[in-house]
Design a protein around this motif. Structure first.
Motif, PDB file in Angstrom:
ATOM      1  N   UNK A  90      46.440  -3.892  21.799  1.00 11.50           N
ATOM      2  CA  UNK A  90      47.015  -5.022  21.065  1.00 11.50           C
ATOM      3  C   UNK A  90      47.922  -5.778  22.024  1.00 11.50           C
ATOM      4  N   UNK A  91      47.693  -7.052  22.164  1.00 15.87           N
ATOM      5  CA  UNK A  91      48.502  -7.870  23.074  1.00 15.87           C
ATOM      6  C   UNK A  91      48.385  -9.329  22.664  1.00 15.87           C
ATOM      7  N   UNK A  92      49.010 -10.192  23.432  1.00 16.44           N
ATOM      8  CA  UNK A  92      48.874 -11.624  23.158  1.00 16.44           C
ATOM      9  C   UNK A  92      47.441 -12.094  23.378  1.00 16.44           C
ATOM     10  N   UNK A  93      46.597 -11.259  24.005  1.00 15.31           N
ATOM     11  CA  UNK A  93      45.186 -11.599  24.170  1.00 15.31           C
ATOM     12  C   UNK A  93      44.370 -11.261  22.928  1.00 15.31           C
ATOM     13  N   UNK A  94      44.982 -10.547  21.987  1.00 10.87           N
ATOM     14  CA  UNK A  94      44.340 -10.249  20.703  1.00 10.87           C
ATOM     15  C   UNK A  94      45.243 -10.816  19.603  1.00 10.87           C
ATOM     16  N   UNK A  95      45.255 -12.125  19.435  1.00 12.66           N
ATOM     17  CA  UNK A  95      46.264 -12.766  18.584  1.00 12.66           C
ATOM     18  C   UNK A  95      46.264 -12.296  17.133  1.00 12.66           C
ATOM     19  N   UNK A  96      45.097 -11.995  16.582  1.00 16.87           N
ATOM     20  CA  UNK A  96      45.069 -11.558  15.185  1.00 16.87           C
ATOM     21  C   UNK A  96      45.761 -10.195  15.035  1.00 16.87           C
ATOM     22  N   UNK A  97      45.450  -9.283  15.943  1.00 13.32           N
ATOM     23  CA  UNK A  97      46.096  -7.974  15.893  1.00 13.32           C
ATOM     24  C   UNK A  97      47.581  -8.088  16.222  1.00 13.32           C
ATOM     25  N   UNK A 155      58.400 -11.943  30.363  1.00 17.33           N
ATOM     26  CA  UNK A 155      57.586 -12.186  29.169  1.00 17.33           C
ATOM     27  C   UNK A 155      58.371 -12.205  27.867  1.00 17.33           C
ATOM     28  N   UNK A 156      59.578 -11.618  27.860  1.00 20.99           N
ATOM     29  CA  UNK A 156      60.362 -11.570  26.615  1.00 20.99           C
ATOM     30  C   UNK A 156      61.837 -11.747  26.944  1.00 20.99           C
ATOM     31  N   UNK A 157      62.142 -12.803  27.694  1.00 20.63           N
ATOM     32  CA  UNK A 157      63.524 -13.063  28.101  1.00 20.63           C
ATOM     33  C   UNK A 157      64.296 -13.658  26.930  1.00 20.63           C
ATOM     34  N   UNK A 158      65.382 -13.007  26.508  1.00 22.34           N
ATOM     35  CA  UNK A 158      66.144 -13.542  25.373  1.00 22.34           C
ATOM     36  C   UNK A 158      67.089 -14.667  25.798  1.00 22.34           C
ATOM     37  N   UNK A 159      67.472 -15.475  24.845  1.00 22.12           N
ATOM     38  CA  UNK A 159      68.414 -16.564  25.129  1.00 22.12           C
ATOM     39  C   UNK A 159      69.765 -16.023  25.572  1.00 22.12           C
ATOM     40  N   UNK A 160      70.083 -14.785  25.187  1.00 24.12           N
ATOM     41  CA  UNK A 160      71.377 -14.194  25.531  1.00 24.12           C
ATOM     42  C   UNK A 160      71.505 -13.863  27.010  1.00 24.12           C
ATOM     43  N   UNK A 161      70.387 -13.859  27.743  1.00 29.55           N
ATOM     44  CA  UNK A 161      70.419 -13.593  29.185  1.00 29.55           C
ATOM     45  C   UNK A 161      69.882 -14.821  29.929  1.00 29.55           C
ATOM     46  N   UNK A 162      70.613 -15.926  29.945  1.00 29.93           N
ATOM     47  CA  UNK A 162      70.066 -17.155  30.527  1.00 29.93           C
ATOM     48  C   UNK A 162      69.915 -17.098  32.032  1.00 29.93           C
ATOM     49  N   UNK A 170      58.628 -11.517  22.035  1.00 26.78           N
ATOM     50  CA  UNK A 170      59.758 -12.034  21.260  1.00 26.78           C
ATOM     51  C   UNK A 170      61.052 -11.452  21.820  1.00 26.78           C
ATOM     52  N   UNK A 171      61.572 -12.109  22.838  1.00 25.63           N
ATOM     53  CA  UNK A 171      62.765 -11.614  23.510  1.00 25.63           C
ATOM     54  C   UNK A 171      63.990 -11.605  22.624  1.00 25.63           C
ATOM     55  N   UNK A 172      64.143 -12.605  21.780  1.00 28.22           N
ATOM     56  CA  UNK A 172      65.333 -12.662  20.929  1.00 28.22           C
ATOM     57  C   UNK A 172      65.344 -11.536  19.893  1.00 28.22           C
ATOM     58  N   UNK A 173      64.169 -11.223  19.333  1.00 25.97           N
ATOM     59  CA  UNK A 173      64.112 -10.119  18.369  1.00 25.97           C
ATOM     60  C   UNK A 173      64.330  -8.785  19.096  1.00 25.97           C
ATOM     61  N   UNK A 226      62.351  -1.990  20.106  1.00 26.67           N
ATOM     62  CA  UNK A 226      62.683  -2.938  21.182  1.00 26.67           C
ATOM     63  C   UNK A 226      61.455  -3.161  22.054  1.00 26.67           C
ATOM     64  N   UNK A 227      60.791  -2.068  22.436  1.00 29.37           N
ATOM     65  CA  UNK A 227      59.614  -2.181  23.299  1.00 29.37           C
ATOM     66  C   UNK A 227      58.474  -2.919  22.596  1.00 29.37           C
ATOM     67  N   UNK A 228      58.294  -2.673  21.307  1.00 31.13           N
ATOM     68  CA  UNK A 228      57.217  -3.340  20.571  1.00 31.13           C
ATOM     69  C   UNK A 228      57.453  -4.851  20.480  1.00 31.13           C
ATOM     70  N   UNK A 229      58.682  -5.254  20.180  1.00 32.15           N
ATOM     71  CA  UNK A 229      58.982  -6.693  20.136  1.00 32.15           C
ATOM     72  C   UNK A 229      58.844  -7.326  21.523  1.00 32.15           C
ATOM     73  N   UNK A 230      59.193  -6.561  22.560  1.00 37.94           N
ATOM     74  CA  UNK A 230      59.014  -7.081  23.921  1.00 37.94           C
ATOM     75  C   UNK A 230      57.544  -7.337  24.209  1.00 37.94           C
TER      76      UNK A 230
END
Length: 805
Positions: free
Chosen positions: A627-634, A733-740, A666-669, A658-662
């Protein structure tokens, strides 16, 4: 035999504190907020003390002024012994269990599993470590009771710090016009713990030293300047289990040293160095394999005593730094209003909303420090508490749980450039083949080998005590993922030659376990569990035993793919490869439910616990790769699964999320869960539903203390900055806004690459890739992808457009 400090689980010993103290924070060393954990007070319990270790020996320094307590650990201090916990005729019931499952009679099938497919005997005794299963235990305590000086004078300027740059704990305070200092480190090169005590005035150091443990010990004088503690643990049969030895020797400058019975006395010294050694006669799949721990500890002690303190510390720091300095992380400019506070106050301020990106970097570095300190080549793997325990009945026996926990311990190993520290886990996996083959025959009549949910240094591979959790047979497949991932990161062909037969044996087991489910004729493993979770059947009953849960189908698909590719690389086993290709094509796919979530089970069952701590059905997202961004439905279904599961959870569960959201980008989540993981922990009692957070010394709270959450967040932070699971290297790939702004140097990517990245204003500024393999790679950043061919040993630097400089 005298019994001192009878500690039970979750009861902590308090060190002596000092009245009328005024605490301030003078600098002890060059302090950076990303690498120093410091306290301005004596530790009141284990989770405020400072952990030290060399992979085998561990110490926890409490920093008491009048009474110092140092908890001592050695990784093979295990009660119990080898046993035959398999039910020899269990396989005879397997056809009936499968018939019931195929007929949809899960509850009846589970009753048969409980009656026939659990372990023979008490197993782990519900996590208490009774009988032959055993328990990881504290080695002992070193107590220093100080005398002399002005004990009525107030203590000022107290500071105790653990410096992650050199793995030395330092302590300093003033009292009665005298500055006292202590330094403690645990040396891997010299296999010894070294504690140095100094004062800035002569003749100020006087104390009585004793060693003890809660049970089964005897302490005697060891010459004129040492103590010897010996004992034998309970093996669950005749009481004659692992023998252990610990020694302490004092080397003084000025004053005098003497012994009397179980006590060592230091009087009016200017400086004292204490050497502490320990060993057992455990002879299993790893460790020093020492027949005579008395002789081994004396050899270590005498060798260290011939060296200067400076030489010992220099060797220790050099050895430790070769691991720790491989990676560095900066997450923006430190907030000096917060970073100057003691670590417990920083944690509280962070919860209250303070901006402190360096705290996340500190937690990341602490995870790397803990792995270096608890897992070294040739030793035992890091257990549920690494190597640190203060009890006889360590929570959950301090063993290796195979349904997420020991795997999470090693999630940082490859990406955080500590690949060689993965070896103890590989040794454990290797050791499970022989007993696991016996278990596979006894319960399933299958080829190959299997391990279930729990294991120990004695080769336990049988199911646990209950069908609801103990009969999950996915542990061996998940362990093998670490073998293949190590190959993906390193491209070490010799390692693959060694690892492939282990993976093949595991794959043989699962090929024999596959049956066709009735609705689609997909191949599924039966019987099986989704780890520790349960579902509600159509008639309202609850069950855990099922056909082909999603996680196990994902694991088997991954394992078969790893074996297929390995056989191609090595040019072996074409017939077996073709069998795996045919069966892989028929495995049950990862399904999406009617409400848009990843289905956890083959059927769309109701969930008694929709917010359950395990997220096993998302294994294919992380640490798997289907499951990855290459499988958008999943990916979208996985996102909805996480949203429904919620952001609460015990420590390791938060880390996993944390790892799953990364992985979902979705860095912010992911960052929101990093913040949650860094909340101050509340209490020590076992909780299953929610909890998490960190204790004052940054140990992860499950609760109680469980180290997998430390390692999980460390790996997840790395995944926020670098990913390489989808056939390309993805930068930030998942850089949050909190770490600019910030930089990460030395992280590893699959294919044999080391990567440095820097960013500013939330955008990549440069990336440097160094190749250890000479393989081609694809590099991506925000939709742009380039293909590179970097010669082995060479590097390429890219700008924000991925152009080579």
């Amino acid at each position: 035999m005298q019994l001192l400090f009878p500690v039970r689980s979750f009861v902590f010993i308090l060190t002596a504190t000092v009245a009328c103290c005024s605490f301030a924070a003078p600098p002890l060393s060059s302090v950076t907020p990303e690498t120093v954990i410091w306290m301005d007070a004596v530790a009141k319990n284990f989770t405020e003390s400072s952990p030290m270790g060399n992979g085998r020996l561990g110490a926890m320094m409490f920093g008491g002024v009048d009474v110092e307590r140092i908890v001592l650990n050695e990784s093979s201090v295990w009660s119990g012994s080898r046993q035959d916990a398999d039910r020899p005729d269990a396989y005879k019931v397997l056809p009936e269990i499968r018939r019931l499952l195929l007929a949809g009679k899960n509850v009846e099938a589970e009753a048969l599993v409980n009656a026939n497919f659990t372990c023979k005997g008490p197993g782990s005794s519900d996590g208490s470590g009774g009988g032959q299963y055993g328990c990881y235990q504290v080695l002992g305590n070193l107590h220093l009771a100080f005398q002399g000086g002005d004990t009525n004078a107030p203590v000022t300027n107290y500071r105790r710090e653990l410096n992650l740059n050199d793995a030395v704990t330092r302590m300093e305070f003033q009292r009665g016009g005298v500055t006292f200092k202590r330094e403690l480190f645990v040396s891997a090169p010299d296999e010894i713990m070294v504690l140095k005590l100094t004062a800035d005035r002569p003749g100020q150091i006087s104390f009585t030293a004793k060693m003890d443990r809660p049970e089964r010990f005897a302490t005697v004088a060891d010459g004129k300047a040492g103590l010897l503690m010996t004992g034998q643990l309970n093996n669950g049969v005749d009481g004659k289990g692992v023998r252990y030895v610990a020694r302490v020797r004092a080397l003084n400058r000025g004053g005098s040293v003497s012994t009397d019975g179980p006590s060592l006395f230091v009087s009016k010294a200017d400086e004292v160095i204490l050497f502490i050694t320990a060993e057992t006669d455990y002879r299993g799949f790893a460790g020093r394999q020492t027949k005579d721990p008395l002789a081994a500890t004396l050899t270590d002690l005498n060798r260290a005593a011939r060296k200067s303190y400076a030489a010992l510390q220099k060797a220790h720091v050099a050895d430790y730094a070769k691991y720790f300095q491989r990676v560095s992380l900066q997450l923006g400019a430190p907030n000096s209003e917060v970073t100057g506070k003691p670590t417990p106050e920083r944690i509280q301020a962070f919860k209250a909303g303070a901006i402190d990106p360096a705290l996340a970097a500190l937690y990341f570095n602490f995870g790397r420090y803990l792995l270096i300190s608890s897992s070294r080549p040739g030793g035992l793997p890091a257990n549920l508490q690494g190597i640190w325990a203060e009890e006889i009945n360590t929570p959950w026996t301090g063993d290796w749980h195979l349904d997420v926990n020991v795997q999470m311990n090693y999630w940082p190993a490859e990406i955080c450039n500590l690949s060689d520290l993965h070896q103890p886990l590989f040794a454990l996996i290797d050791s499970l083949q022989q007993p696991g083959a016996k278990t596979a025959k006894a319960y399933y009549g299958a080829r190959g080998w299997v391990a279930h949910v729990i294991t120990n240094p004695w080769g336990f591979t049988a199911p646990g005590e209950s069908a609801s959790w103990g009969s999950a047979n996915s542990g061996s497949a998940w362990l093998c993922q670490h073998l293949w991932d190590h190959w993906l990161f390193t491209h070490d062909r010799e390692f693959l030659k060694w690892a492939y037969p282990i993976m093949k044996g595991s794959a043989q087991f699962y090929t024999d376990m596959l049956i066709a489910e009735p609705k689609h004729q997909w191949l599924v493993v039966a019987p099986a569990n989704s780890p520790e979770n349960h579902f509600r059947t159509a008639d309202g009953q609850e069950a855990a035993i099922c056909l082909g849960p999603t996680m196990l189908s994902q694991l088997v698909r991954y394992l078969f793919s790893a074996c297929i590719e390995s056989s191609r690389i090595l040019g072996v086993d074409e017939t077996f490869r073709n069998e795996l290709l045919e069966k892989r094509a028929r495995l049950a796919p990862t399904q999406v439910s009617s409400d848009g979530r990843i289905m956890e089970w083959l059927e769309e069952y109701a969930e008694p616990e929709p917010h359950h701590r395990h997220v096993s059905h998302l294994w294919g997202l992380y640490p798997g790769n289907e499951i990855s961004t290459d499988t958008p439905a999943l990916a979208q279904a996985a996102r909805k699964s996480l949203e429904v599961r919620g952001d609460d959870g015990v420590g390791w569960s938060l880390a996993y999320k944390v790892a799953l959201w990364a992985r979902l980008g979705d860095g912010n989540r992911a960052y929101a869960l990093v913040r949650k993981a860094l909340n101050p922990a509340e209490g020590f009692e076992i909780r299953y539903d929610s909890g998490g957070g960190v204790y004052p010394n940054l140990f992860d709270a499950c609760p109680p203390f469980q180290i997998d959450g430390n390692f999980g967040v460390t790996a997840a932070i790395a995944e926020m900055l670098l990913q390489s699971h989808a056939g390309r290297i993805e930068l930030l790939p998942a850089l949050p806004a909190a770490w600019p702004e910030g930089s990460a140097k030395g992280l590893c990517a699959r294919g044999g690459f080391k990567v440095d990245v820097t960013w500013k204003a939330g955008r990549l500024t440069s990336a440097t890739l160094r190749s250890d393999s000479g393989e081609r790679c694809r590099v991506s950043y925000q939709g742009t992808t380039v293909e590179l061919k970097i010669k082995k040993g060479k590097s390429v630097t890219l700008n924000s457009r991925l152009d080579a400089d």
